[in-house]
Write a protein that holds these residues in place. Structure first.
Motif, mmCIF file in Angstrom:
data_model
loop_
_atom_site.group_PDB
_atom_site.id
_atom_site.type_symbol
_atom_site.label_atom_id
_atom_site.label_comp_id
_atom_site.label_asym_id
_atom_site.label_seq_id
_atom_site.Cartn_x
_atom_site.Cartn_y
_atom_site.Cartn_z
ATOM 1 N N MET A 41 3.707 -1.620 -8.087
ATOM 2 C CA MET A 41 5.215 -1.462 -7.327
ATOM 3 C C MET A 41 5.175 -0.177 -6.785
ATOM 4 O O MET A 41 6.522 0.345 -6.711
ATOM 5 C CB MET A 41 6.075 -1.602 -8.638
ATOM 6 C CG MET A 41 6.056 -2.950 -9.263
ATOM 7 S SD MET A 41 6.766 -4.309 -8.283
ATOM 8 C CE MET A 41 6.272 -5.682 -9.156
ATOM 9 N N ARG A 42 4.179 0.453 -6.374
ATOM 10 C CA ARG A 42 4.314 1.685 -5.422
ATOM 11 C C ARG A 42 5.060 1.356 -4.241
ATOM 12 O O ARG A 42 6.095 2.455 -3.831
ATOM 13 C CB ARG A 42 3.119 2.115 -5.259
ATOM 14 C CG ARG A 42 2.294 2.880 -6.441
ATOM 15 C CD ARG A 42 0.832 3.204 -6.097
ATOM 16 N NE ARG A 42 0.048 2.307 -5.708
ATOM 17 C CZ ARG A 42 -1.254 2.486 -5.488
ATOM 18 N NH1 ARG A 42 -1.775 3.439 -5.366
ATOM 19 N NH2 ARG A 42 -1.915 1.300 -5.265
ATOM 20 N N ASP A 43 5.264 0.259 -3.575
ATOM 21 C CA ASP A 43 5.724 0.326 -2.237
ATOM 22 C C ASP A 43 7.460 0.012 -2.480
ATOM 23 O O ASP A 43 8.094 0.509 -1.932
ATOM 24 C CB ASP A 43 5.317 -1.191 -1.502
ATOM 25 C CG ASP A 43 3.981 -0.845 -0.929
ATOM 26 O OD1 ASP A 43 3.737 0.243 -0.753
ATOM 27 O OD2 ASP A 43 3.502 -1.693 -0.401
ATOM 28 N N VAL A 381 12.719 -4.220 -0.705
ATOM 29 C CA VAL A 381 12.347 -4.271 -2.081
ATOM 30 C C VAL A 381 12.054 -5.580 -2.577
ATOM 31 O O VAL A 381 11.028 -5.825 -3.087
ATOM 32 C CB VAL A 381 13.596 -3.781 -2.949
ATOM 33 C CG1 VAL A 381 13.052 -3.934 -4.568
ATOM 34 C CG2 VAL A 381 13.802 -2.305 -2.730
ATOM 35 N N ALA A 382 12.628 -6.708 -2.026
ATOM 36 C CA ALA A 382 12.390 -8.102 -2.370
ATOM 37 C C ALA A 382 11.021 -8.413 -1.986
ATOM 38 O O ALA A 382 9.979 -9.173 -2.381
ATOM 39 C CB ALA A 382 13.212 -9.182 -1.795
ATOM 40 N N THR A 383 10.626 -7.942 -0.671
ATOM 41 C CA THR A 383 9.653 -8.216 -0.023
ATOM 42 C C THR A 383 8.215 -7.654 -0.698
ATOM 43 O O THR A 383 7.287 -8.252 -0.914
ATOM 44 C CB THR A 383 9.534 -7.784 1.302
ATOM 45 O OG1 THR A 383 10.541 -8.646 2.118
ATOM 46 C CG2 THR A 383 7.958 -8.084 2.405
ATOM 47 N N ALA A 384 8.558 -6.208 -1.070
ATOM 48 C CA ALA A 384 7.570 -5.584 -1.795
ATOM 49 C C ALA A 384 7.199 -5.971 -3.187
ATOM 50 O O ALA A 384 5.921 -6.161 -3.558
ATOM 51 C CB ALA A 384 7.804 -4.122 -1.665
ATOM 52 N N ALA A 385 8.247 -6.438 -3.588
ATOM 53 C CA ALA A 385 8.258 -7.017 -5.229
ATOM 54 C C ALA A 385 7.326 -8.530 -5.175
ATOM 55 O O ALA A 385 6.477 -8.865 -5.869
ATOM 56 C CB ALA A 385 9.496 -7.183 -5.682
ATOM 57 N N ALA A 386 7.658 -9.124 -4.144
ATOM 58 C CA ALA A 386 7.131 -10.521 -4.110
ATOM 59 C C ALA A 386 5.636 -10.253 -3.528
ATOM 60 O O ALA A 386 4.901 -11.157 -4.373
ATOM 61 C CB ALA A 386 7.933 -11.482 -2.944
ATOM 62 N N LEU A 387 5.395 -9.484 -2.708
ATOM 63 C CA LEU A 387 3.992 -9.311 -2.471
ATOM 64 C C LEU A 387 3.044 -8.828 -3.893
ATOM 65 O O LEU A 387 2.000 -9.057 -3.918
ATOM 66 C CB LEU A 387 3.754 -8.466 -1.360
ATOM 67 C CG LEU A 387 4.207 -8.752 -0.005
ATOM 68 C CD1 LEU A 387 4.133 -7.560 0.781
ATOM 69 C CD2 LEU A 387 2.854 -9.917 0.557
ATOM 70 N N ALA A 388 3.962 -8.063 -4.584
ATOM 71 C CA ALA A 388 3.167 -7.431 -5.780
ATOM 72 C C ALA A 388 2.814 -8.412 -6.672
ATOM 73 O O ALA A 388 1.791 -8.573 -7.570
ATOM 74 C CB ALA A 388 3.919 -6.219 -6.298
ATOM 75 N N LEU A 389 3.813 -9.356 -7.117
ATOM 76 C CA LEU A 389 3.958 -10.463 -8.038
ATOM 77 C C LEU A 389 2.964 -11.597 -7.520
ATOM 78 O O LEU A 389 2.381 -12.131 -8.395
ATOM 79 C CB LEU A 389 5.472 -10.961 -8.432
ATOM 80 C CG LEU A 389 6.298 -9.557 -8.650
ATOM 81 C CD1 LEU A 389 7.680 -10.437 -8.830
ATOM 82 C CD2 LEU A 389 5.831 -9.313 -10.234
ATOM 83 N N THR A 390 3.143 -12.065 -6.572
ATOM 84 C CA THR A 390 2.462 -13.059 -5.728
ATOM 85 C C THR A 390 1.566 -12.878 -4.611
ATOM 86 O O THR A 390 1.978 -13.299 -3.495
ATOM 87 C CB THR A 390 3.493 -14.452 -5.376
ATOM 88 O OG1 THR A 390 4.371 -13.870 -4.850
ATOM 89 C CG2 THR A 390 4.209 -14.594 -6.806
ATOM 90 N N PRO A 391 0.619 -12.175 -4.973
ATOM 91 C CA PRO A 391 -0.098 -11.496 -3.531
ATOM 92 C C PRO A 391 -0.860 -12.690 -2.850
ATOM 93 O O PRO A 391 -0.936 -12.341 -1.381
ATOM 94 C CB PRO A 391 -1.221 -10.676 -4.137
ATOM 95 C CG PRO A 391 -1.416 -10.999 -5.636
ATOM 96 C CD PRO A 391 -0.105 -11.376 -5.850
ATOM 97 N N SER A 392 -0.866 -13.732 -3.281
ATOM 98 C CA SER A 392 -1.573 -14.926 -2.486
ATOM 99 C C SER A 392 -0.592 -15.537 -1.391
ATOM 100 O O SER A 392 -0.900 -16.031 -0.411
ATOM 101 C CB SER A 392 -1.984 -15.949 -3.542
ATOM 102 O OG SER A 392 -0.797 -16.515 -4.144
ATOM 103 N N ARG A 393 0.686 -15.045 -1.379
ATOM 104 C CA ARG A 393 1.663 -15.295 -0.577
ATOM 105 C C ARG A 393 1.660 -14.326 0.640
ATOM 106 O O ARG A 393 2.323 -14.530 1.852
ATOM 107 C CB ARG A 393 3.183 -15.362 -1.076
ATOM 108 C CG ARG A 393 3.374 -16.575 -2.022
ATOM 109 C CD ARG A 393 4.754 -16.543 -2.585
ATOM 110 N NE ARG A 393 4.996 -17.589 -3.465
ATOM 111 C CZ ARG A 393 6.212 -17.803 -4.099
ATOM 112 N NH1 ARG A 393 7.168 -16.840 -4.191
ATOM 113 N NH2 ARG A 393 6.412 -18.638 -4.883
ATOM 114 N N GLY A 394 0.773 -13.144 0.435
ATOM 115 C CA GLY A 394 0.899 -12.481 1.576
ATOM 116 C C GLY A 394 -0.058 -12.852 2.632
ATOM 117 O O GLY A 394 -0.164 -12.701 3.727
#
Length: 394
Positions: A41-43, A381-394
């Motif tokens: 969650m650094r981002d 924050v929502a974008t960064a959180a989603a990328l951290a939680l579900t990196p396959s969506r990136g």
């Protein structure tokens, strides 16, 4: 009776000092039971720190939930600047503003619907006859819940009215600006009216009903309308009122304040702990898991999926936002089909049932002089959180 607990003890990962600010703290996740993967969650933390240093808000509390646990907690900046500086804390109480709509008023309404007290497509005037005035007889309860009633955004604040009865008369006499079902207009009058509907059908004031049937079953002991004076030191102030008095424990929304602090559109005060309880209980009930949430799973599904008139592109559930110009708190990665809401004071909650996640951001962005803006912060924050939680969506 509401009793404010001792401050939450948090396990700290790192401490950062910023010039002219209080100590800023990002807190590591609390593991419960089986060890879970640690999400990067650094981002998220970087963006929260930036929001404080750039004056988007004086401080922030953020919680990210995933897979039935809180995987990240962050506390940054200041709770108060004026009249004295106070460090932000995890247990700070915030004026939740329009989060009152989906968190309190909508579930109160839907409990009464579950009891068979009305139909969603019943005209409001069947239960509040005065509402038929000025061409509103065709407006249904569903129209109010989805903001497709055609009513203007707020009660007239240019006139010096005061009290619940005056607000009731103004809401009942309001003239629509367009026919019901024609288009999406986000309107406080919709939920002010729904608050009156809850009171009419239940025989209780909205705050009493919400405390007994929503907050108490969920164990939300740090949440209420009209917070007691003993909570004052924990409450994040907003900005001065018309007389120059700094609002701290008095609702910021002017219509709700004129109504005495209890209204269907604004007035709830709450904390990160309680809002995390709420968010997880909601996701659990929606998924059919054991939950204290006081509604049935099918009702939650109804509330959190598109219920606006057919063919309309602004997607609204019953109380919850899905995809409108207010949906910046979804970010770029959570899918349409996730849902959430924001509050004018700087609060937001966005939930994604597909990934069993939520992002809670609590700020008092108006403090001390009304200039903060957290629209971009919510998105980032929502974008960064989603990328951290579900990196396959990136």
């Amino acid at each position: 009776m509401h009793v404010f607990p001792a401050a939450t003890r948090l396990k700290r990962r790192h401490v950062l000092m910023l010039a002219g600010a209080a100590t800023l703290t990002a807190c590591a996740p609390h593991a419960r039971g089986t060890q879970r993967p640690v999400h990067d969650m650094r981002d998220v933390d970087r963006r929260l720190r930036q929001a404080v240093t750039q004056g988007e808000a004086p401080g922030a509390v953020c919680a990210i939930g995933h897979d039935r646990q809180i995987v990240h907690r962050a506390v940054y900046g200041l709770r108060a600047i004026s009249p004295a500086r106070e460090a932000m804390t995890w247990d700070t109480v915030f004026d939740m503003a329009s989060l009152t709509k989906p968190v309190i008023t909508a579930p109160c309404v839907m409990q009464l619907w579950e009891q068979g007290r009305f139909g969603l497509d019943d005209p409001v005037s069947r239960y509040l006859p005065q509402f038929a005035a000025a061409g509103k007889s065709g407006i249904t309860i569903r129209h109010l819940l989805t903001h497709y009633s055609g009513l203007r955004p707020d009660l007239d604040l240019t006139r010096p009215w005061q009290g619940r009865d005056a607000a009731f008369r103004l809401a009942m006499d309001t003239t629509p600006v367009q026919p019901p079902g024609q288009g999406f207009i986000y309107s406080d009058i919709n939920f002010i009216t729904l608050g009156f509907l809850v009171e009419k059908l239940s025989g209780m004031t909205l705050d009493a009903y919400a405390t007994r049937f929503i907050l108490t079953p969920l164990g939300m002991r740090q949440s209420c309308f009209l917070p007691p004076a003993t909570w004052a030191m924990h409450i994040a102030p907003t900005q001065p009122d018309e007389n120059g008095h700094m609002l701290r424990g008095q609702v910021h929304d002017p219509s709700s304040r004129r109504m005495g602090g209890v209204a269907g559109h604004a007035g709830l005060f709450s904390t990160a702990d309680d809002m995390c309880l709420y968010a997880q209980a909601l996701l659990d009930r929606r998924a059919g898991r054991p939950s204290a949430f006081p509604l049935q799973s099918r009702t939650i599904l109804l509330m959190t999926t598109a219920q606006q008139p057919g063919g309309k592109s602004d997607l609204r559930g019953l109380g919850w936002d899905i995809a409108t110009h207010y949906s910046s708190a979804r970010g770029d990665r959570f899918p349409v089909g996730s849902f959430g809401h924001t509050g004018f004071t700087g609060t937001s909650l966005w939930l994604d049932p597909d990934s069993d996640s939520y992002v809670l951001i609590l700020t008092s962005r108006l403090h001390p002089a009304g200039h903060g803006n957290v629209v971009r912060l919510r998105h980032d924050v929502a974008t960064a959180a989603a990328l951290a939680l579900t990196p396959s969506r990136g």
